[in-house]
Design an enzyme around this catalytic site. Structure first.
Site, PDB file in Angstrom:
ATOM      1  N   ASN A 160     109.342 -62.809  50.189  1.00 32.29           N
ATOM      2  CA  ASN A 160     109.768 -61.457  49.855  1.00 32.29           C
ATOM      3  C   ASN A 160     108.526 -60.595  49.579  1.00 32.29           C
ATOM      4  O   ASN A 160     107.711 -60.929  48.717  1.00 32.29           O
ATOM      5  CB  ASN A 160     110.663 -61.555  48.607  1.00 32.29           C
ATOM      6  N   ASP A 162     108.542 -57.298  48.734  1.00 28.10           N
ATOM      7  CA  ASP A 162     108.882 -56.079  47.964  1.00 28.10           C
ATOM      8  C   ASP A 162     107.731 -55.587  47.101  1.00 28.10           C
ATOM      9  O   ASP A 162     107.470 -54.393  46.998  1.00 28.10           O
ATOM     10  CB  ASP A 162     110.035 -56.355  46.984  1.00 28.10           C
ATOM     11  N   HIS A 163     107.076 -56.561  46.425  1.00 33.12           N
ATOM     12  CA  HIS A 163     106.132 -56.114  45.401  1.00 33.12           C
ATOM     13  C   HIS A 163     104.802 -55.613  45.949  1.00 33.12           C
ATOM     14  O   HIS A 163     104.006 -55.035  45.219  1.00 33.12           O
ATOM     15  CB  HIS A 163     105.969 -57.199  44.333  1.00 33.12           C
ATOM     16  N   ARG A 171     101.324 -45.592  43.047  1.00 36.67           N
ATOM     17  CA  ARG A 171     100.479 -44.402  43.247  1.00 36.67           C
ATOM     18  C   ARG A 171     101.015 -43.480  44.338  1.00 36.67           C
ATOM     19  O   ARG A 171     100.336 -42.530  44.733  1.00 36.67           O
ATOM     20  CB  ARG A 171      99.057 -44.850  43.621  1.00 36.67           C
ATOM     21  N   HIS A 196     114.057 -56.160  50.013  1.00 33.03           N
ATOM     22  CA  HIS A 196     115.246 -55.673  49.289  1.00 33.03           C
ATOM     23  C   HIS A 196     115.212 -54.154  49.338  1.00 33.03           C
ATOM     24  O   HIS A 196     114.347 -53.526  48.738  1.00 33.03           O
ATOM     25  CB  HIS A 196     115.183 -56.192  47.848  1.00 33.03           C
ATOM     26  N   ARG A 198     116.499 -51.256  47.911  1.00 31.48           N
ATOM     27  CA  ARG A 198     117.267 -50.893  46.712  1.00 31.48           C
ATOM     28  C   ARG A 198     117.840 -49.492  46.826  1.00 31.48           C
ATOM     29  O   ARG A 198     117.319 -48.644  47.547  1.00 31.48           O
ATOM     30  CB  ARG A 198     116.359 -50.973  45.489  1.00 31.48           C
ATOM     31  N   ARG A 202     112.953 -47.954  45.108  1.00 29.23           N
ATOM     32  CA  ARG A 202     111.782 -47.988  44.236  1.00 29.23           C
ATOM     33  C   ARG A 202     110.579 -48.691  44.868  1.00 29.23           C
ATOM     34  O   ARG A 202     109.455 -48.476  44.474  1.00 29.23           O
ATOM     35  CB  ARG A 202     112.122 -48.645  42.897  1.00 29.23           C
ATOM     36  N   HIS A 203     110.845 -49.575  45.843  1.00 29.42           N
ATOM     37  CA  HIS A 203     109.700 -50.179  46.540  1.00 29.42           C
ATOM     38  C   HIS A 203     109.856 -50.078  48.057  1.00 29.42           C
ATOM     39  O   HIS A 203     109.188 -49.294  48.705  1.00 29.42           O
ATOM     40  CB  HIS A 203     109.393 -51.602  46.048  1.00 29.42           C
ATOM     41  N   GLU A 223     117.862 -57.812  51.980  1.00 27.74           N
ATOM     42  CA  GLU A 223     118.681 -57.919  50.765  1.00 27.74           C
ATOM     43  C   GLU A 223     119.206 -56.548  50.433  1.00 27.74           C
ATOM     44  O   GLU A 223     118.464 -55.560  50.490  1.00 27.74           O
ATOM     45  CB  GLU A 223     117.805 -58.378  49.598  1.00 27.74           C
ATOM     46  N   THR A 253     114.830 -56.453  37.879  1.00 22.76           N
ATOM     47  CA  THR A 253     115.021 -57.245  39.098  1.00 22.76           C
ATOM     48  C   THR A 253     116.486 -57.679  39.123  1.00 22.76           C
ATOM     49  O   THR A 253     117.194 -57.494  38.132  1.00 22.76           O
ATOM     50  CB  THR A 253     114.056 -58.458  39.128  1.00 22.76           C
ATOM     51  N   THR A 254     116.930 -58.261  40.261  1.00 24.18           N
ATOM     52  CA  THR A 254     118.327 -58.684  40.373  1.00 24.18           C
ATOM     53  C   THR A 254     118.655 -59.619  39.210  1.00 24.18           C
ATOM     54  O   THR A 254     117.974 -60.634  39.029  1.00 24.18           O
ATOM     55  CB  THR A 254     118.543 -59.428  41.715  1.00 24.18           C
ATOM     56  N   GLU A 304     122.995 -68.165  48.705  1.00 20.14           N
ATOM     57  CA  GLU A 304     121.690 -68.336  48.054  1.00 20.14           C
ATOM     58  C   GLU A 304     121.959 -68.566  46.573  1.00 20.14           C
ATOM     59  O   GLU A 304     122.509 -67.698  45.883  1.00 20.14           O
ATOM     60  CB  GLU A 304     120.814 -67.096  48.244  1.00 20.14           C
ATOM     61  N   HIS A 344     114.802 -66.932  43.317  1.00 28.41           N
ATOM     62  CA  HIS A 344     114.625 -66.073  42.155  1.00 28.41           C
ATOM     63  C   HIS A 344     113.820 -66.766  41.063  1.00 28.41           C
ATOM     64  O   HIS A 344     114.222 -67.817  40.573  1.00 28.41           O
ATOM     65  CB  HIS A 344     115.947 -65.561  41.554  1.00 28.41           C
ATOM     66  N   GLY A 345     112.676 -66.186  40.762  1.00 27.99           N
ATOM     67  CA  GLY A 345     111.837 -66.683  39.674  1.00 27.99           C
ATOM     68  C   GLY A 345     111.077 -67.957  40.012  1.00 27.99           C
ATOM     69  O   GLY A 345     110.477 -68.559  39.130  1.00 27.99           O
ATOM     70  N   HIS A 367     107.851 -62.628  43.933  1.00 28.84           N
ATOM     71  CA  HIS A 367     106.926 -62.174  42.900  1.00 28.84           C
ATOM     72  C   HIS A 367     105.726 -63.101  42.714  1.00 28.84           C
ATOM     73  O   HIS A 367     104.580 -62.654  42.656  1.00 28.84           O
ATOM     74  CB  HIS A 367     107.702 -62.005  41.586  1.00 28.84           C
TER      75      HIS A 367
HETATM   76  N1  PXP Z   1     116.465 -63.904  46.044  1.00 26.97           N
HETATM   77  C1  PXP Z   1     117.092 -62.757  45.687  1.00 26.97           C
HETATM   78  C2  PXP Z   1     118.512 -62.589  46.053  1.00 26.97           C
HETATM   79  C3  PXP Z   1     116.402 -61.729  44.983  1.00 26.97           C
HETATM   80  O1  PXP Z   1     117.035 -60.617  44.649  1.00 26.97           O
HETATM   81  C4  PXP Z   1     115.032 -61.941  44.713  1.00 26.97           C
HETATM   82  C5  PXP Z   1     114.257 -60.849  43.996  1.00 26.97           C
HETATM   83  O2  PXP Z   1     114.138 -59.741  44.815  1.00 26.97           O
HETATM   84  C6  PXP Z   1     114.433 -63.137  45.118  1.00 26.97           C
HETATM   85  C7  PXP Z   1     115.169 -64.110  45.753  1.00 26.97           C
HETATM   86  C8  PXP Z   1     112.978 -63.418  44.878  1.00 26.97           C
HETATM   87  O3  PXP Z   1     112.742 -63.548  43.529  1.00 26.97           O
HETATM   88  P1  PXP Z   1     111.245 -63.618  42.987  1.00 26.97           P
HETATM   89  O4  PXP Z   1     110.623 -62.287  43.324  1.00 26.97           O
HETATM   90  O5  PXP Z   1     111.428 -63.845  41.531  1.00 26.97           O
HETATM   91  O6  PXP Z   1     110.593 -64.736  43.709  1.00 26.97           O
END
Ligand code: PXP
Length: 396
Positions: A160, A162-163, A171, A196, A198, A202-203, A223, A253-254, A304, A344-345, A367
């Site tokens: 992912n 996103d970040h 900025r 994702h 959103r 935001r990103h 996503e 976050t989700t 998932e 996630h996480g 992340h």
């Molecule tokens: N899976 C889903 C459905 C999510 O919403 C996210 C966060 O955007 C992730 C996985 C990835 O999570 P992380 O950024 O904590 O690795």
């Protein structure tokens, strides 16, 4: 003489034991140094977990472990009969043959065959396992089919990005570009790219999704929430997969999995619409059997499992409890016919125990990889995570 010892379990039925003894005796002939002995220790889940933790720093019950001996003593093979029973029943394989297959696997490790070492090692190990199972198993076909398609297939990694866009948006500039990051992640070994989109943008923005879809060769996973405009957007971009997630504008976050209670019809309609557009649908869910059963009614192809609770657990027993919850849910989801993903996480410290669960086919991680990439670069960060996923399954 090679022998069988029992550690905190009742002996196997006599005829099974006789058959395993015969296999042990013949296995010795496979090894040119005929004087070498080894011991097969049959035990339970707790004991094998203890050894796994103590010697390999992996705190979960595995099916087989091998410990190399010295000189003429080849070593010990530890097999958890309890774990073997669970797995044999899940894979619908006869337990007796399954046990023999594990013994063979452990034995080959004693001979220094290792499916983890190098490019050709998995192939070489498998070749020998097939040869020996062909000789010793009764239900050859079932076992050989299983062997040829099993755990050497590690789970996949969807990255992912996103970040990267979060940093850009801090900025409101045009860099760093998540499109570049997607390309580098692919070069680092990512099997898919996740973004994702959103509601508050935001990103990730529409432009990012479209360009990433254009440029990458691996699959794009979008996503999003069940918002109507987003569904229309997805139908025009046609990602490989849409993952439906709950979304609150105020969340960082989700937070949880998708709530399906009372919403099955709504979700089912969205699944149908996206599927009609040639897009596979995944539902982001809490790892609970009840939720999975509702999910089945929506027609989604993939689930998932939310690994947030596992990732956030501070205490060791809580982490184990959450891991077991994921294990049960992943088995159940597979039973229901879903392709099982998780995310996630997840980070470099907590990935290996979950990545060892054979039922999970793909991990979605963002992340921690982008965070690490700040230090080591995206290609390297993806490569490191991929290596942990590959090493975790059936591994040492
Ligand atoms: N899976 C889903 C459905 C999510 O919403 C996210 C966060 O955007 C992730 C996985 C990835 O999570 P992380 O950024 O904590 O690795």
């Amino acid at each position: 003489m090679s022998q069988i010892n029992y550690l905190e379990i009742n002996p196997l039925p006599k005829d099974w034991e006789r058959r395993i003894r015969k296999v042990l005796k013949e296995l010795k002939n496979f090894y040119p140094k005929k004087s070498s002995n080894f011991t097969l220790v049959l035990t339970n889940k707790e004991k094998i977990q203890e050894y796994n933790q103590r010697f390999l720093n992996r705190n979960f019950p595995t099916n087989v472990l091998s410990f190399r001996g010295e000189g003429n003593y080849l070593g010990d093979i530890l097999v958890s009969v309890e774990k073997a029973k669970e797995e044999a029943s899940f894979y619908q394989l006869p337990l007796e043959d399954y046990l023999i297959m594990l013994v063979i696997h452990g034995f080959l490790h004693l001979l220094d065959y290792d499916h983890e070492k190098g490019l050709y090692a998995p192939w070489l190990m498998l070749k020998n396992e097939v040869k020996l199972c062909e000789r010793f198993c009764i239900n050859k076909e079932k076992i050989l089919n299983f062997l040829r398609r099993r755990e050497y297939m590690p789970a996949k990694l969807a990255v992912n990005v996103d970040h990267v866009a979060t940093v850009r948006e801090a900025r409101k500039t045009y860099y760093p570009d998540p499109v570049y990051a997607a390309v580098l992640a692919e070069l680092g070994g990512a099997d898919g790219i996740v973004v994702h989109l959103r509601l508050d943008r935001r990103h990730i923005k529409e432009r990012d999704v479209k360009l990433i879809k254009e440029i990458i060769k691996v699959k794009l996973i979008l996503e999003m929430s069940l918002d109507k405009a987003l569904i229309e957007f997805a139908k025009t971009v046609k990602p490989y997969q849409v993952t439906l997630v709950p979304e609150k504008v105020e969340e960082v976050t989700t937070e949880g999995g998708l709530e399906l209670d009372g919403r099955v019809e709504e979700v089912k309609a969205v699944v149908k619409e996206l599927n009609k557009g040639g897009i596979k649908v995944s539902l982001f869910l809490n790892p609970e059997e009840k939720v999975l059963e509702l999910a089945k009614k929506t027609g989604a192809q993939i689930v998932e499992l939310h690994t947030g609770k596992y990732a956030e657990a501070l205490e060791e027993n809580e982490r184990i409890k959450e891991l077991e919850r994921l294990e049960r849910a992943s088995f159940w989801a597979k039973e229901l016919g879903f392709i099982v993903h998780a995310g996630h996480g997840l980070n470099y410290e907590n990935i290996m125990p979950v990545a060892a669960l054979p039922t999970i086919e793909e991990f979605s991680i963002g992340h921690s990889i982008i965070g690490r990439a700040i230090m080591v670069g995206i290609k390297e960060a993806v490569k490191e995570m991929k290596e942990l996923i590959i090493r975790s399954r059936e591994g040492k």
